[in-house]
Design a protein around this motif. Structure first.
Motif, PDB file in Angstrom:
ATOM      1  N   ASP A   1       0.821  -1.215   0.000  1.00 47.94           N
ATOM      2  CA  ASP A   1       0.000   0.000   0.000  1.00 47.94           C
ATOM      3  C   ASP A   1       0.856   1.267   0.000  1.00 47.94           C
ATOM      4  O   ASP A   1       0.473   2.291  -0.580  1.00 47.94           O
ATOM      5  CB  ASP A   1      -0.942  -0.004   1.207  1.00 47.94           C
ATOM      6  CG  ASP A   1      -2.031  -1.048   1.067  1.00 47.94           C
ATOM      7  OD1 ASP A   1      -2.197  -1.591  -0.039  1.00 47.94           O
ATOM      8  OD2 ASP A   1      -2.721  -1.341   2.062  1.00 47.94           O
ATOM      9  N   MET A   2       2.019   1.211   0.648  1.00 48.93           N
ATOM     10  CA  MET A   2       2.920   2.368   0.624  1.00 48.93           C
ATOM     11  C   MET A   2       3.381   2.666  -0.798  1.00 48.93           C
ATOM     12  O   MET A   2       3.473   3.836  -1.204  1.00 48.93           O
ATOM     13  CB  MET A   2       4.128   2.100   1.536  1.00 48.93           C
ATOM     14  CG  MET A   2       3.806   2.138   3.020  1.00 48.93           C
ATOM     15  SD  MET A   2       5.204   1.584   4.043  1.00 48.93           S
ATOM     16  CE  MET A   2       6.396   2.909   3.739  1.00 48.93           C
ATOM     17  N   ILE A   3       3.658   1.621  -1.574  1.00 53.02           N
ATOM     18  CA  ILE A   3       4.070   1.822  -2.967  1.00 53.02           C
ATOM     19  C   ILE A   3       2.950   2.495  -3.743  1.00 53.02           C
ATOM     20  O   ILE A   3       3.186   3.389  -4.568  1.00 53.02           O
ATOM     21  CB  ILE A   3       4.456   0.475  -3.607  1.00 53.02           C
ATOM     22  CG1 ILE A   3       5.730  -0.065  -2.959  1.00 53.02           C
ATOM     23  CG2 ILE A   3       4.658   0.631  -5.119  1.00 53.02           C
ATOM     24  CD1 ILE A   3       6.133  -1.448  -3.447  1.00 53.02           C
ATOM     25  N   MET A   4       1.714   2.099  -3.490  1.00 49.04           N
ATOM     26  CA  MET A   4       0.582   2.699  -4.198  1.00 49.04           C
ATOM     27  C   MET A   4       0.405   4.165  -3.804  1.00 49.04           C
ATOM     28  O   MET A   4       0.181   5.021  -4.664  1.00 49.04           O
ATOM     29  CB  MET A   4      -0.692   1.916  -3.898  1.00 49.04           C
ATOM     30  CG  MET A   4      -0.755   0.536  -4.533  1.00 49.04           C
ATOM     31  SD  MET A   4      -0.764   0.598  -6.343  1.00 49.04           S
ATOM     32  CE  MET A   4       0.960   0.216  -6.723  1.00 49.04           C
ATOM     33  N   TYR A   5       0.502   4.477  -2.528  1.00 47.21           N
ATOM     34  CA  TYR A   5       0.383   5.875  -2.097  1.00 47.21           C
ATOM     35  C   TYR A   5       1.499   6.717  -2.703  1.00 47.21           C
ATOM     36  O   TYR A   5       1.270   7.858  -3.139  1.00 47.21           O
ATOM     37  CB  TYR A   5       0.436   5.964  -0.574  1.00 47.21           C
ATOM     38  CG  TYR A   5      -0.900   5.745   0.111  1.00 47.21           C
ATOM     39  CD1 TYR A   5      -1.969   6.607  -0.120  1.00 47.21           C
ATOM     40  CD2 TYR A   5      -1.090   4.686   0.985  1.00 47.21           C
ATOM     41  CE1 TYR A   5      -3.194   6.416   0.501  1.00 47.21           C
ATOM     42  CE2 TYR A   5      -2.312   4.489   1.609  1.00 47.21           C
ATOM     43  CZ  TYR A   5      -3.361   5.351   1.368  1.00 47.21           C
ATOM     44  OH  TYR A   5      -4.572   5.164   1.976  1.00 47.21           O
ATOM     45  N   MET A   6       2.683   6.168  -2.746  1.00 46.71           N
ATOM     46  CA  MET A   6       3.827   6.918  -3.254  1.00 46.71           C
ATOM     47  C   MET A   6       3.672   7.166  -4.756  1.00 46.71           C
ATOM     48  O   MET A   6       3.843   8.299  -5.235  1.00 46.71           O
ATOM     49  CB  MET A   6       5.120   6.142  -2.978  1.00 46.71           C
ATOM     50  CG  MET A   6       6.380   6.876  -3.368  1.00 46.71           C
ATOM     51  SD  MET A   6       7.853   6.046  -2.712  1.00 46.71           S
ATOM     52  CE  MET A   6       7.707   4.438  -3.473  1.00 46.71           C
ATOM     53  N   GLY A   7       3.335   6.125  -5.522  1.00 49.86           N
ATOM     54  CA  GLY A   7       3.186   6.278  -6.963  1.00 49.86           C
ATOM     55  C   GLY A   7       2.049   7.203  -7.334  1.00 49.86           C
ATOM     56  O   GLY A   7       2.195   8.095  -8.186  1.00 49.86           O
ATOM     57  N   ALA A   8       0.896   7.011  -6.680  1.00 51.76           N
ATOM     58  CA  ALA A   8      -0.254   7.863  -6.973  1.00 51.76           C
ATOM     59  C   ALA A   8      -0.026   9.289  -6.504  1.00 51.76           C
ATOM     60  O   ALA A   8      -0.615  10.227  -7.047  1.00 51.76           O
ATOM     61  CB  ALA A   8      -1.507   7.288  -6.300  1.00 51.76           C
ATOM     62  N   GLY A   9       0.855   9.479  -5.530  1.00 55.18           N
ATOM     63  CA  GLY A   9       1.051  10.801  -4.950  1.00 55.18           C
ATOM     64  C   GLY A   9       1.939  11.728  -5.752  1.00 55.18           C
ATOM     65  O   GLY A   9       1.826  12.947  -5.627  1.00 55.18           O
ATOM     66  N   PHE A  10       2.838  11.188  -6.574  1.00 54.27           N
ATOM     67  CA  PHE A  10       3.734  12.100  -7.295  1.00 54.27           C
ATOM     68  C   PHE A  10       3.540  12.050  -8.801  1.00 54.27           C
ATOM     69  O   PHE A  10       3.614  13.080  -9.478  1.00 54.27           O
ATOM     70  CB  PHE A  10       5.199  11.816  -6.943  1.00 54.27           C
ATOM     71  CG  PHE A  10       5.800  10.622  -7.622  1.00 54.27           C
ATOM     72  CD1 PHE A  10       6.294  10.714  -8.908  1.00 54.27           C
ATOM     73  CD2 PHE A  10       5.892   9.403  -6.969  1.00 54.27           C
ATOM     74  CE1 PHE A  10       6.855   9.620  -9.540  1.00 54.27           C
ATOM     75  CE2 PHE A  10       6.452   8.304  -7.588  1.00 54.27           C
ATOM     76  CZ  PHE A  10       6.938   8.415  -8.871  1.00 54.27           C
ATOM     77  N   ASP A  11       3.274  10.879  -9.368  1.00 54.75           N
ATOM     78  CA  ASP A  11       3.252  10.752 -10.825  1.00 54.75           C
ATOM     79  C   ASP A  11       2.107  11.544 -11.457  1.00 54.75           C
ATOM     80  O   ASP A  11       2.297  12.263 -12.440  1.00 54.75           O
ATOM     81  CB  ASP A  11       3.138   9.270 -11.199  1.00 54.75           C
ATOM     82  CG  ASP A  11       3.573   9.010 -12.626  1.00 54.75           C
ATOM     83  OD1 ASP A  11       4.356   9.818 -13.150  1.00 54.75           O
ATOM     84  OD2 ASP A  11       3.130   8.009 -13.204  1.00 54.75           O
ATOM     85  N   THR A  12       0.917  11.406 -10.887  1.00 53.93           N
ATOM     86  CA  THR A  12      -0.244  12.093 -11.458  1.00 53.93           C
ATOM     87  C   THR A  12      -0.134  13.608 -11.296  1.00 53.93           C
ATOM     88  O   THR A  12      -0.388  14.360 -12.248  1.00 53.93           O
ATOM     89  CB  THR A  12      -1.530  11.594 -10.774  1.00 53.93           C
ATOM     90  OG1 THR A  12      -1.385  11.741  -9.348  1.00 53.93           O
ATOM     91  CG2 THR A  12      -1.779  10.127 -11.082  1.00 53.93           C
TER      92      THR A  12
END
Length: 609
Positions: free
Chosen positions: A361-372
């Motif tokens: 879940d941390m990977i998902m928060y991190m990816g969704a938090g900066f890439d978009t």
């Protein structure tokens, strides 16, 4: 070329086989013919009757199997009902665009082509041609929808589920061996509900304000000092990459309480991009890349798995770092004036089975938090650079806001720019995939999407619908000054329903803070417009801008004032437009006004927030 032994064996085998068949036919042929036929047909014609009977049987079987074969392997099936939305292109055509990272562009182009072909196709929904075999693997018939009210019904219907195959890429990115993460989970409601419930406080308005002040503002200020201020006037900037660095630092600091060095940030970005292309566009465009039995053969998949391993190791490091910080402070409670952290909520959530689930879940928060957010910021700066009048309008609004000392408010011009950028360049351009559990009627038409179907919602097409937005491909922030009800109904860049974007408040705040600081201090011009792509998210490729120092200049506060200061920076404008200026007052009056204001500001800054 054929060995003699093989020739002899073949001759002997053929002769014995012929004898066996002949004996079987001779002994049992009369049993194949009804007694009445035996009596009516002379024995010398029995062979002919058998041959005719066998041919007729073959024709009957072929007449039954052929249509079934066509239905199973052909993309063109007879429509079972006239109420089903019209048929569009084939699934193979969609796959070809997936491989190129352009499914969202294909969807928009297809909708517009279907509109031109026939008025009957203007319902905003069409079916993708799929065979029955393909439907079996996909999980149902496939439809694409862009009609705003219909899309809302699908996303907000409680019984709809995420399309599991469509979200397999997110599971792969976080490590498929560790199970689903809270974004990829489809059937198990508890898996994602307990995560969102435990972390919702991190996205509350009060916490977002703290993040804006304590994290976003400081990181943007540091980037402006260390990057923009050191560049030569007019030097090209890879603004998308720079925005990714900024937003990566923001999400890691705001969510996991970790100061991300630029070198480490570059590695995180690199591995995220590798995973996005290999598990996203390339795997969805090639079934063999998606099958566990064959995907190991691809070098790109092996590299993506190594990238996943790096991301998991990095997040495990974040967990260890935070545990160490908690031990040092001997308390997990946040200090006064400090924002709540997602990592605290994840650690304290007892519904997790182990840290492996937390890391996913941390990977998902991190990816969704900066890439978009990085892509949207880059597009916003690009559109403002392409439209100097809009950039100047926004700058004047920011100047006026600063002069009126409205530090916590956001001028409507900035909100309009953010909203128009989200509409024109929605980050999740490919949209969402849902499996509907009940029939969904298409508003304004007789069509019905049958239960059990897969509905893909390409937000790129939804937000560029010419029936809703005038000049849908143009950047016009002023359209949001008086938006129509239909525009608001269709504006869903963060999706809607229970599985919408949890971090949309943080994304909006980040865009507003970054744009307000950059536009107030710099004028951006286009050096290279580049192109765009959307393997998983929509972002620019090969785009570069130049930054030119504009009206304001940054003035650092004295070190002794920083501790009690609400803001770590202040904008000082060369030619402030005050009410006194407008009335033609003298310089002495202006000086008195500003001296009083300075005293008041110092008094305010000496107090707690």
């Amino acid at each position: 070329l054929i060995p003699d032994a093989l020739v002899d064996y073949y001759k002997n085998y053929t002769a014995s086989a012929d004898n066996m068949l002949f004996d079987y036919y001779k002994n049992y042929k009369t049993e194949l013919i009804p007694d009445a036929l035996v009596e009516a047909v002379p024995e010398e014609h029995h062979d002919t009757v058998i041959i005719v009977a066998v041919c007729l049987a073959i024709l009957v079987v072929f007449s039954i199997v052929k249509p079934l074969f066509d239905l199973m392997f052909s993309g063109r099936q007879p429509r079972s009902s006239k109420t089903v939305p019209p048929m569009g292109p084939t699934f193979d055509e969609l796959v070809e665009y997936w491989k190129k990272g352009e499914p969202a562009y294909w969807a928009l182009r297809t909708f517009r082509e279907l509109e031109q072909e026939s008025d009957d196709r203007c319902c905003g929904v069409f079916e993708v041609q799929t065979s029955y075999i393909l439907r079996f693997f996909l999980g149902g018939r496939v439809f694409l929808a862009r009609d705003g009210p219909t899309v809302r019904k699908i996303l907000e219907e409680p019984s709809t589920l995420k399309w599991k195959q469509g979200y397999q890429m997110l599971k792969d990115i976080s490590g498929s061996a560790f199970g689903d993460n809270f974004l990829s989970e489809s059937d198990n409601d508890w898996r994602w509900k307990h995560v969102r419930k435990s972390t919702n406080t991190a996205f509350s308005p009060a916490n977002i304000r703290l993040i804006s002040r304590n994290v976003i503002s400081k990181i943007v200020d540091e980037w402006m000092d260390n990057t923009l201020a050191t560049m030569k006037e007019g030097q090209p900037i890879d603004i998308h990459y720079q925005m990714k660095l900024v937003t990566a630092k923001v999400i890691v600091r705001a969510a996991f309480d970790y100061e991300l060095p630029e070198k480490e940030a570059s590695l995180v970005l690199k591995h995220m991009e590798t995973c996005g292309w290999e598990f996203g566009a390339k795997s969805l465009g090639d079934p063999l890349r998606s099958m566990s039995l064959t995907r190991w053969m691809y070098k790109g998949i092996r590299e993506a798995r190594e990238s996943t391993g790096y991301l998991r190791t990095f997040c495990r490091k974040l967990l260890a770092h935070h545990h160490a910080s908690l031990q040092e402070s001997s308390s997990s409670s946040s200090k006064s004036g400090q924002q709540s952290l997602i990592i605290d909520f994840l650690i304290n959530d007892a519904n997790y089975k182990n840290d492996d689930e937390r890391i996913s879940d941390m990977i998902m928060y991190m990816g969704a938090g900066f890439d978009t957010t990085a892509g949207t910021l880059a597009f916003a700066l690009l559109e403002l650079a392409k439209n100097p009048a809009e950039q100047e309008t926004l700058r004047r609004a920011l100047v006026q806001q600063q002069q009126q000392n409205k530090q916590q408010s956001c001028p409507p011009e900035l909100k309009h720019v953010v909203r128009e950028t989200l509409r024109l360049h929605v980050a999740t351009a490919n949209g969402s995939g849902r499996i509907i559990k009940q029939d969904i009627s298409v508003d304004g038409s007789p069509y019905v999407i049958p239960a059990g179907s897969i509905v893909t919602i390409p937000l790129f097409a939804v937000l560029r619908n010419g029936e809703v937005y005038q000049d849908p491909d143009e950047f016009i922030p002023s359209r949001w000054e008086t938006p129509s009800e239909q525009m608001m109904q269709t504006f869903i860049p963060f999706a809607t329903g229970s599985r919408n974007c949890q971090g949309q408040a943080l994304a909006n705040a980040e865009m507003e803070v970054v744009l307000s600081k950059l536009i107030a201090n710099y004028e951006f011009k286009v050096v290279e417009e580049g192109t765009t792509t959307c393997p998983m998210t929509h972002y620019p490729v090969g785009m570069s801008l130049s930054a030119h120092k504009k009206i304001g200049q940054i003035q650092q506060q004295q070190p002794q004032q920083k501790e009690n200061s609400i803001k770590s920076r202040e904008l000082v404008f060369d030619d402030p437009v005050t009410p006194a200026n407008k009335q033609g007052s003298g310089d002495d009056d202006d000086a008195d006004v500003f001296n009083i204001m300075e005293v008041l500001l110092k008094l305010l800054k000496s107090k707690d927030e």
